[in-house]
Design an enzyme around this catalytic site. Structure first.
Site, PDB file in Angstrom:
ATOM      1  N   HIS A   1      27.094 -35.768 -72.274  1.00 55.95           N
ATOM      2  CA  HIS A   1      26.644 -34.382 -72.088  1.00 55.95           C
ATOM      3  C   HIS A   1      27.525 -33.662 -71.061  1.00 55.95           C
ATOM      4  CE1 HIS A   1      23.513 -31.176 -71.771  1.00 55.95           C
ATOM      5  NE2 HIS A   1      24.049 -31.063 -70.570  1.00 55.95           N
ATOM      6  N   GLU A   2      27.763 -34.328 -69.927  1.00 52.01           N
ATOM      7  CA  GLU A   2      28.575 -33.703 -68.876  1.00 52.01           C
ATOM      8  C   GLU A   2      30.036 -33.575 -69.300  1.00 52.01           C
ATOM      9  OE1 GLU A   2      26.993 -32.225 -66.580  1.00 52.01           O
ATOM     10  OE2 GLU A   2      25.113 -33.214 -67.097  1.00 52.01           O
TER      11      GLU A   2
ATOM     12  N   HIS B   1      30.556 -30.382 -71.216  1.00 49.59           N
ATOM     13  CA  HIS B   1      30.805 -29.262 -70.297  1.00 49.59           C
ATOM     14  C   HIS B   1      32.265 -29.297 -69.819  1.00 49.59           C
ATOM     15  CE1 HIS B   1      26.703 -27.813 -69.840  1.00 49.59           C
ATOM     16  NE2 HIS B   1      26.272 -29.023 -69.529  1.00 49.59           N
TER      17      HIS B   1
END
Length: 152
Positions: free
Chosen positions: A67-68, A71
Site C-alpha cells: 500500500h505504501e 503511494h
C-alpha cells in the site's frame, strides 16, 4: 524484525510487485498508533507500525508495505498518489494491496472502572470517570459515597 530486515523486505516487494527499485529508507516508527504505515512526501521514506507486525505477522506487513509503495511509486512518477485518485486505486488492485489495514486490537488499554457505594442505602454506582466523593452524594438518599473498587 529489525531495520535492515524491513529495508530488505520493502526493496524485495518493490522489485517483485512494481518492477521498480525502492531507493529510500524504510523504518519502523513506534509513535504510530492507529495506522499501519505512512509514506512521507518530503523525504520519500516509508514508516511502518511495528505493532501490526507483532499482532498480525509478516503477511499483513507485506500488505501494508505494498500500500505504501503504491503511494511511493505514483508520487515518484508524478501520477495521482492520494487515496481518492484513480491511478492509486488501479495500482492497488493491480498489485493486490489492501486499501485499508486491519483494525488494531487495543488490548493494552483497559478501561478503568470505579465502583462507589452509598453508606446509607448501599446503592452501588459504576463509573468510568473518578468523582469527588466530598462534593457528590447519593442521588437516592443524599448519603455519603465511598470508593469500594477501582479496576484498570
Amino acid at each position: 524484525m529489525d531495520e535492515q530486515e524491513i529495508q530488505r523486505l520493502v526493496e524485495e516487494v518493490s522489485l517483485q510487485y512494481f518492477g521498480m527499485p525502492f531507493l529510500h529508507k524504510a523504518m519502523f516508527n513506534s509513535r504510530l498508533r492507529t495506522t499501519g504505515g505512512r509514506y512521507l512526501l518530503n523525504t520519500h521514506n516509508i514508516e511502518l507500525n511495528y505493532r501490526y507486525y507483532e499482532m498480525y505477522g509478516k503477511e499483513e506487513l507485506v500488505g501494508i508495505v505494498k500500500h505504501e509503495l503504491c503511494h511511493y511509486h505514483l508520487h515518484i512518477t508524478g501520477r495521482g498518489y492520494k487515496h481518492r485518485d484513480k491511478d492509486f486505486r488501479e495500482l492497488l488492485k493491480a498489485v493486490d494491496a489492501p486499501r485499508f489495514c486491519k483494525r488494531m486490537i487495543n488490548e493494552e488499554k483497559g478501561k478503568k472502572v470505579y465502583m462507589y457505594e452509598c453508606m446509607e442505602c448501599s446503592l452501588q454506582y459504576v463509573r468510568r470517570r473518578q468523582i469527588n466523593t466530598k462534593r457528590y452524594v447519593c442521588g437516592k438518599c443524599k448519603g455519603k459515597l465511598i470508593l469500594i473498587k477501582k479496576t484498570s
